[in-house]
Motif scaffolding. Structure first.
Motif, PDB file in Angstrom:
ATOM      1  N   PHE A  92       0.824  -1.212   0.000  1.00 15.88           N
ATOM      2  CA  PHE A  92       0.000   0.000   0.000  1.00 15.88           C
ATOM      3  C   PHE A  92       0.854   1.256   0.000  1.00 15.88           C
ATOM      4  O   PHE A  92       0.537   2.239  -0.689  1.00 15.88           O
ATOM      5  CB  PHE A  92      -0.934   0.021   1.215  1.00 15.88           C
ATOM      6  CG  PHE A  92      -1.841   1.225   1.228  1.00 15.88           C
ATOM      7  CD1 PHE A  92      -2.973   1.254   0.431  1.00 15.88           C
ATOM      8  CD2 PHE A  92      -1.552   2.342   2.010  1.00 15.88           C
ATOM      9  CE1 PHE A  92      -3.810   2.372   0.414  1.00 15.88           C
ATOM     10  CE2 PHE A  92      -2.376   3.461   1.999  1.00 15.88           C
ATOM     11  CZ  PHE A  92      -3.511   3.470   1.203  1.00 15.88           C
ATOM     12  N   GLN A  96       2.408  -1.137  -4.803  1.00 17.64           N
ATOM     13  CA  GLN A  96       1.266  -1.119  -5.712  1.00 17.64           C
ATOM     14  C   GLN A  96       0.897   0.310  -6.114  1.00 17.64           C
ATOM     15  O   GLN A  96       0.755   0.624  -7.295  1.00 17.64           O
ATOM     16  CB  GLN A  96       0.064  -1.812  -5.057  1.00 17.64           C
ATOM     17  CG  GLN A  96      -1.077  -2.149  -6.014  1.00 17.64           C
ATOM     18  CD  GLN A  96      -0.790  -3.383  -6.848  1.00 17.64           C
ATOM     19  OE1 GLN A  96       0.247  -4.016  -6.695  1.00 17.64           O
ATOM     20  NE2 GLN A  96      -1.700  -3.734  -7.732  1.00 17.64           N
ATOM     21  N   THR A  97       0.744   1.169  -5.105  1.00 14.89           N
ATOM     22  CA  THR A  97       0.312   2.538  -5.387  1.00 14.89           C
ATOM     23  C   THR A  97       1.398   3.330  -6.122  1.00 14.89           C
ATOM     24  O   THR A  97       1.094   4.149  -7.005  1.00 14.89           O
ATOM     25  CB  THR A  97      -0.058   3.263  -4.083  1.00 14.89           C
ATOM     26  OG1 THR A  97       1.036   3.133  -3.155  1.00 14.89           O
ATOM     27  CG2 THR A  97      -1.307   2.670  -3.470  1.00 14.89           C
ATOM     28  N   ILE A 143      -6.051   7.674 -13.132  1.00 16.23           N
ATOM     29  CA  ILE A 143      -6.244   6.864 -11.925  1.00 16.23           C
ATOM     30  C   ILE A 143      -7.678   6.969 -11.431  1.00 16.23           C
ATOM     31  O   ILE A 143      -8.324   5.953 -11.107  1.00 16.23           O
ATOM     32  CB  ILE A 143      -5.252   7.302 -10.822  1.00 16.23           C
ATOM     33  CG1 ILE A 143      -3.816   6.979 -11.239  1.00 16.23           C
ATOM     34  CG2 ILE A 143      -5.588   6.611  -9.494  1.00 16.23           C
ATOM     35  CD1 ILE A 143      -2.760   7.561 -10.317  1.00 16.23           C
ATOM     36  N   THR A 147     -10.325   3.931 -11.476  1.00 16.24           N
ATOM     37  CA  THR A 147     -10.874   3.538 -10.174  1.00 16.24           C
ATOM     38  C   THR A 147     -12.392   3.546 -10.235  1.00 16.24           C
ATOM     39  O   THR A 147     -13.059   2.604  -9.773  1.00 16.24           O
ATOM     40  CB  THR A 147     -10.375   4.484  -9.073  1.00 16.24           C
ATOM     41  OG1 THR A 147      -8.946   4.401  -8.980  1.00 16.24           O
ATOM     42  CG2 THR A 147     -10.982   4.113  -7.717  1.00 16.24           C
ATOM     43  N   VAL A 322      -4.974  -1.347 -10.576  1.00 18.27           N
ATOM     44  CA  VAL A 322      -6.083  -0.822  -9.774  1.00 18.27           C
ATOM     45  C   VAL A 322      -7.041  -1.948  -9.404  1.00 18.27           C
ATOM     46  O   VAL A 322      -7.446  -2.093  -8.243  1.00 18.27           O
ATOM     47  CB  VAL A 322      -6.829   0.292 -10.541  1.00 18.27           C
ATOM     48  CG1 VAL A 322      -8.157   0.623  -9.870  1.00 18.27           C
ATOM     49  CG2 VAL A 322      -5.954   1.542 -10.628  1.00 18.27           C
ATOM     50  N   GLN A 358      -6.953   3.265  -2.291  1.00 20.18           N
ATOM     51  CA  GLN A 358      -5.785   3.012  -3.129  1.00 20.18           C
ATOM     52  C   GLN A 358      -5.600   4.128  -4.150  1.00 20.18           C
ATOM     53  O   GLN A 358      -4.491   4.641  -4.347  1.00 20.18           O
ATOM     54  CB  GLN A 358      -5.977   1.670  -3.844  1.00 20.18           C
ATOM     55  CG  GLN A 358      -4.934   1.335  -4.884  1.00 20.18           C
ATOM     56  CD  GLN A 358      -5.291   0.053  -5.622  1.00 20.18           C
ATOM     57  OE1 GLN A 358      -4.712  -0.983  -5.377  1.00 20.18           O
ATOM     58  NE2 GLN A 358      -6.255   0.125  -6.525  1.00 20.18           N
ATOM     59  N   TRP A 361      -4.314   7.486  -2.520  1.00 24.44           N
ATOM     60  CA  TRP A 361      -2.898   7.491  -2.155  1.00 24.44           C
ATOM     61  C   TRP A 361      -2.015   7.507  -3.405  1.00 24.44           C
ATOM     62  O   TRP A 361      -0.999   8.220  -3.449  1.00 24.44           O
ATOM     63  CB  TRP A 361      -2.566   6.287  -1.274  1.00 24.44           C
ATOM     64  CG  TRP A 361      -1.147   6.276  -0.800  1.00 24.44           C
ATOM     65  CD1 TRP A 361      -0.194   5.352  -1.062  1.00 24.44           C
ATOM     66  CD2 TRP A 361      -0.500   7.263   0.027  1.00 24.44           C
ATOM     67  NE1 TRP A 361       1.012   5.679  -0.470  1.00 24.44           N
ATOM     68  CE2 TRP A 361       0.838   6.852   0.215  1.00 24.44           C
ATOM     69  CE3 TRP A 361      -0.936   8.450   0.624  1.00 24.44           C
ATOM     70  CZ2 TRP A 361       1.743   7.582   0.971  1.00 24.44           C
ATOM     71  CZ3 TRP A 361      -0.017   9.189   1.384  1.00 24.44           C
ATOM     72  CH2 TRP A 361       1.294   8.751   1.546  1.00 24.44           C
ATOM     73  N   ALA A 362      -2.405   6.752  -4.436  1.00 26.07           N
ATOM     74  CA  ALA A 362      -1.642   6.763  -5.691  1.00 26.07           C
ATOM     75  C   ALA A 362      -1.647   8.161  -6.311  1.00 26.07           C
ATOM     76  O   ALA A 362      -0.630   8.620  -6.845  1.00 26.07           O
ATOM     77  CB  ALA A 362      -2.216   5.738  -6.671  1.00 26.07           C
ATOM     78  N   TYR A 371       7.518   9.100  -6.535  1.00 24.62           N
ATOM     79  CA  TYR A 371       7.213   7.692  -6.774  1.00 24.62           C
ATOM     80  C   TYR A 371       8.342   6.978  -7.506  1.00 24.62           C
ATOM     81  O   TYR A 371       8.659   5.826  -7.227  1.00 24.62           O
ATOM     82  CB  TYR A 371       5.907   7.560  -7.580  1.00 24.62           C
ATOM     83  CG  TYR A 371       5.922   8.398  -8.816  1.00 24.62           C
ATOM     84  CD1 TYR A 371       6.507   7.945  -9.985  1.00 24.62           C
ATOM     85  CD2 TYR A 371       5.422   9.696  -8.787  1.00 24.62           C
ATOM     86  CE1 TYR A 371       6.591   8.734 -11.096  1.00 24.62           C
ATOM     87  CE2 TYR A 371       5.489  10.498  -9.908  1.00 24.62           C
ATOM     88  CZ  TYR A 371       6.071  10.012 -11.063  1.00 24.62           C
ATOM     89  OH  TYR A 371       6.158  10.820 -12.161  1.00 24.62           O
TER      90      TYR A 371
END
Length: 465
Positions: A92, A96-97, A143, A147, A322, A358, A361-362, A371
């Protein structure tokens, strides 16, 4: 969870999650590090061998624990709650993010290549070194959009995944065969001539001979790029709870998907090495080696086609990441190791709150601009968790020899040994030569330990791990 995904859907998730922006970019830096197409192919070959070996090993664990959560569930079942939490926490926090953010920003950058107004426009906000650009806004928009699509139900997410994954596979195949057909002069033999007896590295003084120690440092740095391009295949295990007959279809999807993707990667690198000289690969603008190859083959039209291909590829990759990642955080929440708000499904039978957490945060990582650095730093940690999980196959054979396994690791223990050797080589080289890639990632994992105890002190815990 309803089991709505077939084998084809699972294969599309494996391939779609793997093929993002890496294959179109990292070979440029790898050439600078290694100075030879020979060593570049060697690194990609090692990565291919290790990736397929790991997928074969994960298959046995997926047959033993065919529930949502995948690798998190395996680590929790085998080594206890803390190990599972540290993996989930790292997933997390950045794995992934951060990958979602990095691939989404790559989408924004290649969109700006086609529409220069996005890159030419002044920053929306700037304060010292921190800035918010239109490319970051495009990334966040992707994103949020994907999502939202995935909150509308699994059918929506898998439709997007199948369409875009099929499109980019066809496009990569077209790149390979188009390159073979259109290529007028091949640089392949020239690029691979620097082998065991003639190490070279790119410095400020050009290509200079190097010793074996410097070569190993270059191999370590190059493997970071190759491994970054080849991870995320395990995302299919995160959604085991929604795959039909997961005890057999998950391993099939992983082995089929990883084998096809790594074959495509090797063929693409052949096209790069045959189409471009060593200098053209190493100095490709913004490391866009695929765009440089396309320009060589088709002129300016080729660069537009390739930029569009990368947009298709990164869009599909973000969707796969995602779709799969949110299932892990939901499973962690059910185990009391994540925000309990992530537990319920919405009216479309998908974990909408987990998806939005998710995505939020991404998106923040997109704005942070950090990142990319974080991903470089946690590549070491990703491989460490892969190695622990692969070792779990051996541990379970010893601890639970009679436990039901509908699938047993093919050619056991050879795939286990192969992955542990290659993974150990990668981690060992980074520890010796590239420590900036190791300690920050380990610190990130260690931060999870006090968080774990803080969570567990708030409720009774019957698990002694």
């Amino acid at each position: 969870m309803k089991r709505q995904l077939k084998l084809w859907d699972a294969v599309m998730i494996v391939m779609g999650s793997m093929i993002g922006s890496g294959i179109f970019i990292v070979s440029s830096d790898m050439m600078r590090q290694l100075g030879s197409g020979y060593w570049l192919i060697m690194v990609w070959g090692l990565t291919t061998l290790a990736t397929i070996a790991a997928a074969i090993c994960y298959g046995e664990l997926s047959s033993m624990y065919p529930r949502a959560g995948g690798q998190y569930a395996y680590l929790t079942e085998i080594f206890g709650r803390m190990t599972g939490f540290l993996y989930g926490w790292s997933l997390f926090a950045v794995i992934q993010t951060g990958t979602i953010a990095a691939v989404a920003v790559a989408f924004g950058k290649f969109t700006a290549y086609i529409f220069p107004v996005l890159s030419d426009a002044p920053p929306i906000y700037e304060n010292g070194s921190f800035m918010i650009t239109w490319m970051q806004i495009v990334a966040i928009g992707v994103i949020i959009f994907l999502t939202f699509i995935n909150t509308r139900g699994l059918e929506s997410g898998k439709f997007v995944q199948s369409i875009f994954t099929a499109a980019k596979i066809i496009a990569l195949v077209a790149l390979v065969f188009g390159g073979l057909y259109l290529m007028k002069v091949s640089f392949f033999a020239e690029n691979v001539q620097f082998g065991w007896s003639a190490f070279q590295n790119l410095t400020g003084d050009g290509w200079v001979p190097i010793d074996g120690r410097t070569l190993m440092a270059g191999v370590a740095a190059a493997m970071v790029g190759a491994i970054f391009s080849s991870v995320a295949w395990e995302n299919v295990t995160f959604i085991s709870g929604e795959i039909r007959h997961p005890e057999r279809n998950v391993v099939r999807a992983m082995v089929i998907g990883t084998s096809l993707v790594m074959l495509l990667y090797l063929l693409c690198n052949y096209i790069y090495l045959a189409t471009l000289s060593r200098e053209e690969m190493a100095f490709a603008a913004n490391d866009r080696v695929a765009v440089a190859a396309a320009e060589k083959l088709l002129g300016h039209t080729g660069t537009i086609i390739m930029a569009f291909l990368v947009m298709v590829s990164t869009f599909g990759c973000v969707n796969g990441l995602v779709l799969a990642g949110a299932r892990v955080f939901q499973t962690m929440a059910k185990d009391g190791l994540f925000l309990r708000q992530a537990i319920p499904n919405n009216q479309h039978d998908v974990p909408a709150r987990s998806l939005w957490l998710q995505g939020l945060w991404a998106s923040l990582l997109c704005l942070s601009g950090q990142y990319g650095n974080l991903l470089d730093m946690v590549s070491f940690v990703i491989v460490i968790f892969y190695m622990i999980t692969v070792f779990g196959v051996v541990y379970q054979r010893w601890k639970h020899p009679k436990k039901d396994r509908s699938y047993r690791t093919f050619l056991y223990p050879i795939p286990v040994i192969v992955y542990l050797l290659v993974g150990g080589l990668f981690c060992g080289l980074l520890i010796i030569y590239k420590q900036q890639y190791t300690w920050p990632g380990l610190i990130l994992v260690l931060i999870g330990i006090p968080i774990y105890y803080l969570i567990n002190n708030k409720k009774p815990n019957t698990d002694n791990s």
